[in-house]
Design a protein around this motif. Structure first.
Motif, short mmCIF file in Angstrom:
data_model
loop_
_atom_site.label_atom_id
_atom_site.label_comp_id
_atom_site.label_asym_id
_atom_site.label_seq_id
_atom_site.Cartn_x
_atom_site.Cartn_y
_atom_site.Cartn_z
N LEU A 29 -3.69 0.74 8.59
CA LEU A 29 -4.88 1.63 9.33
C LEU A 29 -4.26 3.06 9.55
N ALA A 30 -3.28 3.19 10.60
CA ALA A 30 -2.69 3.72 11.25
C ALA A 30 -1.89 5.16 10.09
N CYS A 31 -1.27 4.04 9.17
CA CYS A 31 -0.62 5.10 8.12
C CYS A 31 -1.60 5.06 7.62
N ALA A 32 -2.81 4.70 6.85
CA ALA A 32 -3.25 5.28 6.04
C ALA A 32 -4.33 6.91 6.57
N VAL A 33 -4.14 6.88 7.99
CA VAL A 33 -4.84 8.46 9.25
C VAL A 33 -4.09 9.12 8.64
N VAL A 34 -2.59 8.45 9.26
CA VAL A 34 -1.67 9.43 9.61
C VAL A 34 -0.41 9.21 9.04
N PRO A 35 -0.25 9.74 7.60
CA PRO A 35 0.65 9.36 6.26
C PRO A 35 1.80 9.56 6.83
N LEU A 42 7.83 2.42 9.18
CA LEU A 42 8.43 1.77 9.53
C LEU A 42 7.73 0.57 9.52
N VAL A 43 7.80 0.92 10.59
CA VAL A 43 6.88 -0.55 11.63
C VAL A 43 5.80 -1.57 10.61
N ALA A 44 5.21 -0.49 10.22
CA ALA A 44 4.46 -1.40 9.25
C ALA A 44 4.78 -1.90 7.79
N GLY A 48 5.80 -6.01 7.45
CA GLY A 48 4.94 -6.74 6.37
C GLY A 48 6.35 -7.33 5.45
N LEU A 49 7.54 -7.77 5.83
CA LEU A 49 8.73 -7.95 5.21
C LEU A 49 8.74 -9.78 4.87
N PRO A 50 8.61 -10.34 4.32
CA PRO A 50 9.72 -10.10 2.72
C PRO A 50 9.26 -9.07 1.69
N TRP A 51 7.99 -9.49 2.25
CA TRP A 51 6.92 -9.35 0.91
C TRP A 51 7.16 -7.56 0.55
N SER A 52 7.49 -7.13 1.82
CA SER A 52 7.95 -4.81 1.86
C SER A 52 8.39 -4.79 0.91
N VAL A 64 1.82 7.62 -5.54
CA VAL A 64 3.12 6.52 -4.38
C VAL A 64 2.78 6.22 -3.16
N ALA A 65 1.94 7.51 -3.02
CA ALA A 65 1.77 6.98 -1.09
C ALA A 65 0.40 5.61 -1.05
N ASN A 66 0.02 6.22 -1.68
CA ASN A 66 -1.12 4.44 -2.22
C ASN A 66 -1.34 3.51 -2.77
N THR A 67 -0.65 3.60 -3.50
CA THR A 67 0.70 2.30 -4.21
C THR A 67 0.93 1.74 -3.30
N ALA A 68 2.45 2.64 -2.07
CA ALA A 68 2.96 1.74 -1.38
C ALA A 68 2.05 1.30 0.38
N LEU A 69 0.78 2.03 0.19
CA LEU A 69 0.26 1.71 1.20
C LEU A 69 -0.47 -0.02 1.07
N MET A 70 -1.19 0.19 -0.66
CA MET A 70 -1.22 -0.98 -1.31
C MET A 70 -0.84 -2.35 -0.81
N MET A 71 0.56 -2.06 -1.11
CA MET A 71 1.61 -3.33 -1.34
C MET A 71 1.86 -3.59 0.22
N LEU A 72 1.91 -2.56 1.50
CA LEU A 72 2.15 -2.79 2.34
C LEU A 72 1.17 -4.13 3.03
N ALA A 73 -0.57 -3.13 2.62
CA ALA A 73 -1.44 -3.80 2.96
C ALA A 73 -1.19 -5.55 1.83
N GLY A 74 -1.03 -5.71 1.54
CA GLY A 74 -0.98 -6.47 0.60
C GLY A 74 0.55 -7.79 1.26
N SER A 75 1.49 -7.28 1.85
CA SER A 75 2.37 -7.83 2.23
C SER A 75 1.70 -8.45 4.03
N TRP A 76 1.41 -7.02 4.71
CA TRP A 76 0.82 -8.02 5.20
C TRP A 76 -0.20 -9.73 4.81
N ALA A 77 -1.18 -9.12 4.85
CA ALA A 77 -2.08 -10.42 4.00
C ALA A 77 -1.01 -11.63 3.90
#
Length: 100
Positions: A29-35, A42-44, A48-52, A64-77
């Motif tokens: 959420l922080a990455c989405a609000v303050v991209p 970097l924390v996100a 999310g490693l290793p999937w990130s 690309v920012a929206n795609t990256a955010l979706m990939m990070l959300a998926g890796s955390w999930a």
């Protein structure tokens, strides 16, 4: 073990899964609000490693920012799901306990 006894609890795994899930939601959420926050990104990514590491496959095209955010959300999930699986699985339960 008697039939009415409860399996041992896994408070360590449950606490870890809960903390990781909450931290992941806050990071994403922080990455989405303050991209523009490099530290937040970097924390996100680290969380999310290793999937990130899949972020390395992205090119710098529009959106690309929206795609990256979706990939990070998926890796955390994925990581959170694995932690919750460890927290909630029954110890010693690997298959049917009765003979065929």
């Amino acid at each position: 073990m008697p039939a009415n006894s409860r399996p041992p609890q896994r408070p360590g795994w449950r606490a870890a899964a809960l903390i990781y899930t909450i931290t992941g939601a806050v990071c994403i959420l922080a990455c989405a609000v303050v991209p523009d926050s490099e530290a937040g990104m970097l924390v996100a990514i680290a969380g999310g490693l290793p999937w990130s590491l899949s972020l390395l496959t992205l090119d710098l095209s529009p959106g690309v920012a929206n795609t990256a955010l979706m990939m990070l959300a998926g890796s955390w999930a994925i990581n959170a799901a694995l932690l919750w699986w460890l927290a909630l699985r029954r110890p010693g339960h690997h298959g049917p306990s009765h003979p065929a």
